[in-house]
Design a protein around this motif. Sequence first.
Motif, PDB file in Angstrom:
ATOM      1  N   PRO A 232       0.837  -1.219   0.000  1.00 39.86           N
ATOM      2  CA  PRO A 232       0.000   0.000   0.000  1.00 39.86           C
ATOM      3  C   PRO A 232       0.864   1.258   0.000  1.00 39.86           C
ATOM      4  CG  PRO A 232      -0.003  -1.032   2.168  1.00 39.86           C
ATOM      5  CD  PRO A 232       0.700  -1.990   1.255  1.00 39.86           C
ATOM      6  N   ASP A 233       0.284   2.357  -0.456  1.00 35.55           N
ATOM      7  CA  ASP A 233       1.037   3.603  -0.577  1.00 35.55           C
ATOM      8  C   ASP A 233       1.581   4.100   0.762  1.00 35.55           C
ATOM      9  OD1 ASP A 233       0.629   3.625  -3.287  1.00 35.55           O
ATOM     10  OD2 ASP A 233      -1.162   4.891  -3.191  1.00 35.55           O
ATOM     11  N   GLN A 234       0.913   3.718   1.870  1.00 37.94           N
ATOM     12  CA  GLN A 234       1.389   4.182   3.172  1.00 37.94           C
ATOM     13  C   GLN A 234       2.814   3.726   3.466  1.00 37.94           C
ATOM     14  OE1 GLN A 234      -1.523   2.849   2.429  1.00 37.94           O
ATOM     15  NE2 GLN A 234      -3.115   3.285   3.953  1.00 37.94           N
ATOM     16  N   LEU A 235       3.199   2.544   2.956  1.00 36.59           N
ATOM     17  CA  LEU A 235       4.529   2.026   3.254  1.00 36.59           C
ATOM     18  C   LEU A 235       5.625   2.731   2.459  1.00 36.59           C
ATOM     19  CD1 LEU A 235       4.116  -1.829   3.726  1.00 36.59           C
ATOM     20  CD2 LEU A 235       4.969  -0.166   5.356  1.00 36.59           C
ATOM     21  N   ALA A 236       5.251   3.587   1.516  1.00 39.20           N
ATOM     22  CA  ALA A 236       6.264   4.377   0.819  1.00 39.20           C
ATOM     23  C   ALA A 236       6.976   5.316   1.786  1.00 39.20           C
ATOM     24  CB  ALA A 236       5.632   5.177  -0.314  1.00 39.20           C
ATOM     25  N   ALA A 237       6.342   5.601   2.907  1.00 39.00           N
ATOM     26  CA  ALA A 237       6.928   6.519   3.885  1.00 39.00           C
ATOM     27  C   ALA A 237       8.203   5.966   4.497  1.00 39.00           C
ATOM     28  CB  ALA A 237       5.910   6.830   4.988  1.00 39.00           C
ATOM     29  N   VAL A 238       8.382   4.633   4.511  1.00 33.06           N
ATOM     30  CA  VAL A 238       9.584   4.066   5.114  1.00 33.06           C
ATOM     31  C   VAL A 238      10.718   3.922   4.107  1.00 33.06           C
ATOM     32  CG1 VAL A 238       8.201   2.824   6.812  1.00 33.06           C
ATOM     33  CG2 VAL A 238       8.889   1.668   4.704  1.00 33.06           C
ATOM     34  N   GLU A 239      10.471   4.282   2.849  1.00 31.04           N
ATOM     35  CA  GLU A 239      11.549   4.276   1.856  1.00 31.04           C
ATOM     36  C   GLU A 239      12.487   5.453   2.127  1.00 31.04           C
ATOM     37  OE1 GLU A 239      12.093   2.011  -0.571  1.00 31.04           O
ATOM     38  OE2 GLU A 239      10.352   0.839   0.090  1.00 31.04           O
ATOM     39  N   PRO A 240      13.746   5.367   1.695  1.00 30.30           N
ATOM     40  CA  PRO A 240      14.700   6.446   1.975  1.00 30.30           C
ATOM     41  C   PRO A 240      14.217   7.827   1.545  1.00 30.30           C
ATOM     42  CG  PRO A 240      15.850   4.539   1.118  1.00 30.30           C
ATOM     43  CD  PRO A 240      14.394   4.226   1.017  1.00 30.30           C
ATOM     44  N   ALA A 241      13.534   7.916   0.415  1.00 31.29           N
ATOM     45  CA  ALA A 241      13.048   9.212  -0.084  1.00 31.29           C
ATOM     46  C   ALA A 241      11.629   9.516   0.366  1.00 31.29           C
ATOM     47  CB  ALA A 241      13.126   9.248  -1.602  1.00 31.29           C
ATOM     48  N   GLY A 242      10.980   8.571   1.055  1.00 31.75           N
ATOM     49  CA  GLY A 242       9.603   8.785   1.511  1.00 31.75           C
ATOM     50  C   GLY A 242       8.556   8.551   0.441  1.00 31.75           C
ATOM     51  N   THR A 243       8.971   8.170  -0.762  1.00 29.66           N
ATOM     52  CA  THR A 243       8.056   7.850  -1.861  1.00 29.66           C
ATOM     53  C   THR A 243       8.616   6.651  -2.616  1.00 29.66           C
ATOM     54  OG1 THR A 243       9.128   9.247  -3.531  1.00 29.66           O
ATOM     55  CG2 THR A 243       7.482  10.306  -2.109  1.00 29.66           C
ATOM     56  N   TRP A 244       7.815   6.117  -3.556  1.00 31.29           N
ATOM     57  CA  TRP A 244       8.279   4.985  -4.360  1.00 31.29           C
ATOM     58  C   TRP A 244       9.260   5.414  -5.449  1.00 31.29           C
ATOM     59  CZ3 TRP A 244       7.465   1.106  -1.573  1.00 31.29           C
ATOM     60  CH2 TRP A 244       6.242   0.821  -0.965  1.00 31.29           C
ATOM     61  N   GLU A 245       9.283   6.690  -5.794  1.00 27.99           N
ATOM     62  CA  GLU A 245      10.211   7.221  -6.813  1.00 27.99           C
ATOM     63  C   GLU A 245      10.144   6.427  -8.130  1.00 27.99           C
ATOM     64  OE1 GLU A 245      14.117   9.010  -4.965  1.00 27.99           O
ATOM     65  OE2 GLU A 245      13.837   6.990  -4.176  1.00 27.99           O
ATOM     66  N   LEU A 246       8.965   6.157  -8.620  1.00 24.92           N
ATOM     67  CA  LEU A 246       8.841   5.339  -9.824  1.00 24.92           C
ATOM     68  C   LEU A 246       9.504   5.991 -11.040  1.00 24.92           C
ATOM     69  CD1 LEU A 246       5.214   3.896  -9.505  1.00 24.92           C
ATOM     70  CD2 LEU A 246       7.408   2.736  -9.122  1.00 24.92           C
ATOM     71  N   GLY A 247       9.471   7.319 -11.097  1.00 28.95           N
ATOM     72  CA  GLY A 247      10.160   8.000 -12.190  1.00 28.95           C
ATOM     73  C   GLY A 247      11.652   7.735 -12.162  1.00 28.95           C
ATOM     74  N   ARG A 248      12.240   7.802 -10.973  1.00 31.22           N
ATOM     75  CA  ARG A 248      13.672   7.533 -10.854  1.00 31.22           C
ATOM     76  C   ARG A 248      13.969   6.058 -11.100  1.00 31.22           C
ATOM     77  NH1 ARG A 248      17.032  10.159  -5.996  1.00 31.22           N
ATOM     78  NH2 ARG A 248      16.421  11.955  -7.266  1.00 31.22           N
ATOM     79  N   VAL A 249      13.060   5.169 -10.680  1.00 32.50           N
ATOM     80  CA  VAL A 249      13.231   3.740 -10.954  1.00 32.50           C
ATOM     81  C   VAL A 249      13.359   3.512 -12.461  1.00 32.50           C
ATOM     82  CG1 VAL A 249      12.099   1.478 -10.894  1.00 32.50           C
ATOM     83  CG2 VAL A 249      12.064   2.946  -8.868  1.00 32.50           C
ATOM     84  N   ALA A 250      12.446   4.101 -13.239  1.00 34.46           N
ATOM     85  CA  ALA A 250      12.487   3.950 -14.696  1.00 34.46           C
ATOM     86  C   ALA A 250      13.764   4.539 -15.274  1.00 34.46           C
ATOM     87  CB  ALA A 250      11.263   4.629 -15.316  1.00 34.46           C
ATOM     88  N   LEU A 251      14.176   5.692 -14.767  1.00 30.83           N
ATOM     89  CA  LEU A 251      15.367   6.366 -15.288  1.00 30.83           C
ATOM     90  C   LEU A 251      16.625   5.545 -15.018  1.00 30.83           C
ATOM     91  CD1 LEU A 251      16.545   8.909 -16.614  1.00 30.83           C
ATOM     92  CD2 LEU A 251      16.733   9.919 -14.332  1.00 30.83           C
TER      93      LEU A 251
END
Length: 273
Positions: A232-251
């Motif tokens: 769930p989107d709530q768990l993105a908060a525990v990532e280093p950037a606080g989001t899933w960073e899908l744009g950076r993942v693709a890049l």
Amino acid sequence: MVTTTRTAPLPSLASVYRTRAVVELKEFSRQREAVVFTLLFPVLLLLVFGAILDYDIGGTVGVSIGFVQYFLAGVTAAGILGASLQNMAISIATERSDGTLKGLAGTPMPRHAYFVGKVAQVLAVTVAIIAVLLLVGVAFYDVEPPRGRDWLTFAWVAGLGAAACTLLGIAISSLAKNGRSASATVTPIALVLQFISGVFFQFSQVPEWLQTVAAIFPLKWMAQGLRAVFLPDQLAAVEPAGTWELGRVALVLAAWCVVGLVLCVLTFRWQDR
């Protein structure tokens, strides 16, 4: 009376590609050790870790999420890494060492057809790994599968990740001196990447300096992109950037595709030194 002999027409490029894909899949299926390690090892990890580490990881963000739901994203990324980077590096080094590559290079077959066959093999094995892991996760651990647009995210993260790791596997195959040393050369690299990229435990528990190291390589970003699919989107908060960073993942994954392609061109050899 003059007689003329007709030469048989050369097969079409599509026919050559199809033949190479069939050959690669047959060769892979006949290598029992490769099949067991590539296909069944991720499933075994899911079963073992799912049985031992059955606890809730979502308490800090107010949601109830079992560890298996988190682990499925990581073990799927590790499975893709095994089907692409490890499988490619070991199999190509072995074929180079036993003279298979040298023999193929001397045939009329276009050399790029060899790589098309390898890519087809990676694609088929990757799809099989994902299907089996999803089936086991849903059937035995009540894991919620992706829904709606999450399938699209799943597809491009897995596709870009497999492409980047396949190209890196082809390049890394040149590190091994011969086929016998290929597994010993490649497997430790893959295991270290898995441990520092949040495959076996939460990425937030990895020391910050190791997080920085992991962020250089594609496995960390592939696992992060797959977590966006399964969690769930709530768990993105525990990532280093606080989001899933899908744009950076693709890049990052796309950048590794380019880097891997350049390394392949610079390092690939059709025979041992």
